[in-house]
Design an enzyme around this catalytic site. Structure first.
Site, PDB file in Angstrom:
ATOM      1  N   GLU A 272       1.211  -1.099  -0.216  1.00  0.00           N
ATOM      2  CA  GLU A 272      -0.058  -0.102  -0.297  1.00  0.00           C
ATOM      3  C   GLU A 272       1.158   0.417  -0.014  1.00  0.00           C
ATOM      4  OE1 GLU A 272      -3.028   0.118  -0.411  1.00  0.00           O
ATOM      5  OE2 GLU A 272      -2.910  -2.640  -0.629  1.00  0.00           O
ATOM      6  N   TRP A 275       1.287   1.850  -3.408  1.00  0.00           N
ATOM      7  CA  TRP A 275      -0.130   2.214  -4.131  1.00  0.00           C
ATOM      8  C   TRP A 275       1.155   3.992  -4.346  1.00  0.00           C
ATOM      9  CZ3 TRP A 275      -2.417   1.587  -8.246  1.00  0.00           C
ATOM     10  CH2 TRP A 275      -2.790   0.321  -8.689  1.00  0.00           C
ATOM     11  N   TRP A 303     -20.264  13.128 -20.118  1.00  0.00           N
ATOM     12  CA  TRP A 303     -20.532  12.766 -18.832  1.00  0.00           C
ATOM     13  C   TRP A 303     -21.828  13.478 -18.608  1.00  0.00           C
ATOM     14  CZ3 TRP A 303     -17.770   9.554 -15.805  1.00  0.00           C
ATOM     15  CH2 TRP A 303     -16.255   9.089 -15.466  1.00  0.00           C
ATOM     16  N   ASN A 339     -10.599   2.908   2.667  1.00  0.00           N
ATOM     17  CA  ASN A 339     -10.651   3.262   1.328  1.00  0.00           C
ATOM     18  C   ASN A 339     -11.409   1.730   0.639  1.00  0.00           C
ATOM     19  OD1 ASN A 339      -7.792   2.662  -1.239  1.00  0.00           O
ATOM     20  ND2 ASN A 339      -8.610   1.310  -0.904  1.00  0.00           N
ATOM     21  N   TRP A 357     -14.977  12.469 -13.245  1.00  0.00           N
ATOM     22  CA  TRP A 357     -14.092  11.902 -11.732  1.00  0.00           C
ATOM     23  C   TRP A 357     -13.550  13.358 -11.178  1.00  0.00           C
ATOM     24  CZ3 TRP A 357      -9.513  13.451 -11.721  1.00  0.00           C
ATOM     25  CH2 TRP A 357      -9.026  13.545 -13.005  1.00  0.00           C
ATOM     26  N   TRP A 380      -9.202   8.250  -8.492  1.00  0.00           N
ATOM     27  CA  TRP A 380     -10.364   8.536  -8.712  1.00  0.00           C
ATOM     28  C   TRP A 380     -10.149   8.171 -10.150  1.00  0.00           C
ATOM     29  CZ3 TRP A 380     -14.470  10.094  -7.895  1.00  0.00           C
ATOM     30  CH2 TRP A 380     -15.060  10.650  -6.526  1.00  0.00           C
TER      31      TRP A 380
HETATM   32  P1  FAD Z   1      -3.479   2.174   4.891  1.00  0.00           P
HETATM   33  O1  FAD Z   1      -4.285   1.012   4.520  1.00  0.00           O
HETATM   34  O2  FAD Z   1      -2.918   1.408   6.412  1.00  0.00           O
HETATM   35  O3  FAD Z   1      -2.334   1.898   4.136  1.00  0.00           O
HETATM   36  C1  FAD Z   1      -0.823   2.639   4.367  1.00  0.00           C
HETATM   37  C2  FAD Z   1      -0.771   3.804   3.823  1.00  0.00           C
HETATM   38  O4  FAD Z   1      -0.650   3.329   1.968  1.00  0.00           O
HETATM   39  C3  FAD Z   1      -1.558   5.195   3.529  1.00  0.00           C
HETATM   40  O5  FAD Z   1      -1.843   5.585   4.802  1.00  0.00           O
HETATM   41  C4  FAD Z   1      -1.739   5.706   2.582  1.00  0.00           C
HETATM   42  O6  FAD Z   1      -0.181   6.941   2.254  1.00  0.00           O
HETATM   43  C5  FAD Z   1      -1.219   5.023   1.591  1.00  0.00           C
HETATM   44  N1  FAD Z   1      -1.933   3.820   0.553  1.00  0.00           N
HETATM   45  C6  FAD Z   1      -3.200   2.897   0.574  1.00  0.00           C
HETATM   46  N2  FAD Z   1      -3.431   2.710  -0.218  1.00  0.00           N
HETATM   47  C7  FAD Z   1      -3.499   3.809  -0.853  1.00  0.00           C
HETATM   48  C8  FAD Z   1      -3.838   3.740  -2.473  1.00  0.00           C
HETATM   49  N3  FAD Z   1      -4.897   2.966  -3.066  1.00  0.00           N
HETATM   50  N4  FAD Z   1      -2.824   5.035  -2.615  1.00  0.00           N
HETATM   51  C9  FAD Z   1      -2.128   5.613  -2.745  1.00  0.00           C
HETATM   52  N5  FAD Z   1      -1.413   5.556  -0.820  1.00  0.00           N
HETATM   53  C10 FAD Z   1      -2.329   4.881  -0.527  1.00  0.00           C
HETATM   54  N6  FAD Z   1      -5.129   8.434  -0.401  1.00  0.00           N
HETATM   55  C11 FAD Z   1      -4.585   9.704  -0.200  1.00  0.00           C
HETATM   56  O7  FAD Z   1      -3.403   9.297   1.004  1.00  0.00           O
HETATM   57  N7  FAD Z   1      -5.048  10.662  -0.129  1.00  0.00           N
HETATM   58  C12 FAD Z   1      -5.837  11.020  -1.116  1.00  0.00           C
HETATM   59  O8  FAD Z   1      -5.919  11.751  -1.116  1.00  0.00           O
HETATM   60  C13 FAD Z   1      -6.332   9.587  -1.360  1.00  0.00           C
HETATM   61  N8  FAD Z   1      -7.852   9.693  -2.559  1.00  0.00           N
HETATM   62  C14 FAD Z   1      -8.261   8.351  -3.014  1.00  0.00           C
HETATM   63  C15 FAD Z   1      -8.974   8.535  -3.385  1.00  0.00           C
HETATM   64  C16 FAD Z   1     -10.022   7.685  -3.941  1.00  0.00           C
HETATM   65  C17 FAD Z   1     -11.163   7.561  -4.826  1.00  0.00           C
HETATM   66  C18 FAD Z   1      -9.523   6.747  -3.258  1.00  0.00           C
HETATM   67  C19 FAD Z   1     -10.432   5.028  -4.243  1.00  0.00           C
HETATM   68  C20 FAD Z   1      -8.398   6.183  -2.732  1.00  0.00           C
HETATM   69  C21 FAD Z   1      -7.718   7.643  -2.242  1.00  0.00           C
HETATM   70  N9  FAD Z   1      -6.561   7.037  -1.161  1.00  0.00           N
HETATM   71  C22 FAD Z   1      -6.168   8.605  -0.830  1.00  0.00           C
HETATM   72  C23 FAD Z   1      -5.725   5.947  -1.168  1.00  0.00           C
HETATM   73  C24 FAD Z   1      -6.467   5.514  -0.152  1.00  0.00           C
HETATM   74  O9  FAD Z   1      -7.754   5.735   0.427  1.00  0.00           O
HETATM   75  C25 FAD Z   1      -5.938   5.673   1.788  1.00  0.00           C
HETATM   76  O10 FAD Z   1      -4.507   6.272   1.295  1.00  0.00           O
HETATM   77  C26 FAD Z   1      -5.997   4.723   2.941  1.00  0.00           C
HETATM   78  O11 FAD Z   1      -7.706   4.999   2.564  1.00  0.00           O
HETATM   79  C27 FAD Z   1      -5.460   6.037   4.382  1.00  0.00           C
HETATM   80  O12 FAD Z   1      -6.518   5.200   5.551  1.00  0.00           O
HETATM   81  P2  FAD Z   1      -5.206   4.180   6.006  1.00  0.00           P
HETATM   82  O13 FAD Z   1      -3.903   5.635   6.409  1.00  0.00           O
HETATM   83  O14 FAD Z   1      -5.260   3.566   7.166  1.00  0.00           O
HETATM   84  O15 FAD Z   1      -4.826   3.016   5.022  1.00  0.00           O
END
Ligand code: FAD
Length: 473
Positions: A272, A275, A303, A339, A357, A380
């Site tokens: 993650e 990602w 759209w 997420n 989007w 997005w």
């Molecule tokens: P954990 O599951 O604990 O993951 C650890 C870290 O990994 C996160 O803190 C984050 O830095 C990174 N991470 C995890 N999933 C993703 C992912 N899909 N893409 C990129 N990095 C990821 N994340 C953001 O940080 N900022 C945003 O503005 C953002 N917008 C999003 C918009 C959409 C439509 C979607 C589907 C996802 C988005 N995410 C975003 C990704 C993800 O949802 C969040 O990072 C995550 O929910 C944060 O929770 P956590 O720290 O508990 O994640």
């Protein structure tokens, strides 16, 4: 010797290579600039401004304890930094790198003008484990698919160990700064930040504590439980990483040190973080990721002009689909959303409502405490199908099926939808089927809306729009 340390998305004193370099030379003037948008830098949204205020407050305290004053200024770095250099006999400037297009342009111009003037100007790798230009495909281009990107990252030498915070910082006295309160980053009239304050502790201490808590309590089982929004199974480190209160190097090595975390949990969690690296890799190579379709064929996508009432229903969590509504209310109340639910609400907006989007991306930008210039648009676009390595457009999340699968007992739904609190775990996912329960409920409970669109019909409409786009290629 006196150095200026320009802090940006790295609001921490530990594992801060620019701070380390400045301290090694002698006196340090730590500076944060609230940059205006004249250079094209995207202005922060409301929730992120709230976070920034509190994070800067803590950072200023940390510097004070170490022996220096954090100076706050507002405007353009290209004007403020040379001014401070002249006024305070500075001969070196250090910062940690950032990767957005306009930000890089500002930094590159500043670096070359400082060097031309005979000053030392150095930048450091601190916020990404792998520099976006470091990773190239066999044909020399950048990566467009996550799996080979992450494989290539893991084949690189292991990321460096985090640096300790300095024991002291020799400050520069008599530097004029602005008062944080004057920036008016906090909301007033109305102050909607109560829910944020209940949930979050912005700043480096909260970030470090959050990482420890995750490793102690939630990392075990992460691989399986991370998709269940009803339990606290993820790290919630996203806003801390966004503002650089914690570095990915600290996360990487803390996880490596924690023997108690099973291999699979550790692998999935680190991917993650991967990602995040991938999103920044994409933004670095496509600086207009928040405004342009990554896949240009989507420029022809039809759209719907966004209907005010449908958009408002989505924003306010009143679409009639419990999983969508719970997610949007979680976002509004806490500045964060799980997420899995982010994917569901985004799919609903883009596919069932057929709203561009970019409209959803902007709403998230304004309401998320972790609103991130790369992660937000990249995700997005991933959901919309217009992005790199995107989910295929024809894969449309069904919010009811997703709800039953990932929140089977409805505990997440009940937390954010008081109107449905008394519903049993079968009907709560489809409350429109529960006429008797609705009739027995109180007036407030009965106010849960009926669905604003029909799932099967809106799905067909989305698929038809997708086919039309492909036909017009
Ligand atoms: P954990 O599951 O604990 O993951 C650890 C870290 O990994 C996160 O803190 C984050 O830095 C990174 N991470 C995890 N999933 C993703 C992912 N899909 N893409 C990129 N990095 C990821 N994340 C953001 O940080 N900022 C945003 O503005 C953002 N917008 C999003 C918009 C959409 C439509 C979607 C589907 C996802 C988005 N995410 C975003 C990704 C993800 O949802 C969040 O990072 C995550 O929910 C944060 O929770 P956590 O720290 O508990 O994640």
């Amino acid at each position: 010797m006196r150095s200026l340390l320009w802090l940006r998305d790295d609001l921490r004193v530990a594992d801060n290579p620019a701070l380390r370099a400045a301290c090694e030379r002698g006196e340090v003037l730590p500076l944060y600039i609230l940059e205006d948008d004249s250079a094209g830098i995207r202005p922060l949204g409301g929730a992120a401004r709230w976070w920034l205020h509190h994070s800067l407050r803590e950072l200023a305290d940390s510097f004070q304890q170490l022996g220096a004053q954090l100076v706050l200024r507002r405007g353009q770095a290209a004007e403020i930094i040379p001014e401070l250099i002249d006024e305070h006999d500075i001969d070196a400037v250090f910062w940690n790198r950032r990767y957005g297009g306009p930000e890089r342009a500002v930094d590159a111009e500043l670096k070359s003008s400082l060097r031309e003037a005979g000053l030392t100007a150095e930048s450091f790798q601190a916020n990404l484990l792998f520099e976006p230009w470091q990773l190239k495909t066999g044909s020399g281009g950048h990566y467009k698919v996550f799996t080979p990107f992450w494989r290539a990252c893991l084949e690189q030498p292991e990321p460096r160990q985090p640096l300790a915070a300095p024991a002291t910082v020799q400050g520069v006295s008599g530097v004029k700064g602005e008062a944080l309160e004057r920036w008016e980053l906090l909301p007033t009239r109305p102050d909607w930040s109560g829910g944020l304050a209940e949930q979050w502790t912005p700043g480096e201490t909260g970030a470090t504590q959050g990482l420890e808590d995750f490793l102690d309590r939630h990392a075990e089982g992460y691989a399986v439980e991370r998709d269940n929004p009803g339990i606290e199974a993820t790290s919630r480190l996203s806003p801390h990483l966004r503002f650089g209160e914690l570095s990915p190097f600290q996360v990487w090595h803390a996880l490596r040190r924690t023997a108690a975390v099973a291999h699979e949990d550790s692998r999935v969690f680190i991917s993650e973080i991967g990602w995040r690296e991938f999103c920044w890799h994409l933004l670095y190579h496509h600086p207009d990721l928040a405004s342009q379709n990554y896949r240009p064929e989507f420029d022809n996508f039809a759209w719907q002009p966004s209907s005010e009432s449908e958009l408002r229903a989505w924003q306010q969590g009143r679409t009639g689909y419990p999983m969508v509504d719970a997610g949007m209310r979680q976002l509004w109340q806490s500045g964060w959303m799980h997420n899995r639910v982010r994917m569901i609400v985004a799919s609903f907006l883009v596919k069932n409502l057929l709203i561009d989007w970019r409209v959803g991306e902007k709403w998230f930008w304004d309401t998320l405490v972790d609103a991130d210039a790369a992660n937000n648009p990249a995700n997005w676009q991933w959901v919309a199908g217009s992005g790199a390595d995107a989910s295929p457009y024809f894969r449309i999340f069904n919010p009811v099926t997703q709800s039953k699968k990932f929140d089977a007992e409805g505990s997440y739904l009940r937390r954010f939808l008081p109107e449905l609190a008394e519903f049993d775990s079968k009907l709560i996912h489809e409350p429109w089927k529960a006429q008797p329960q609705l009739d027995e409920s109180t007036e407030q409970e009965a106010s849960y809306p009926v669905p604003i669109v029909e799932l099967a019909a809106s799905r067909q409409r989305a698929l038809a729009a997708y086919d039309a786009m492909r036909g017009s290629d």
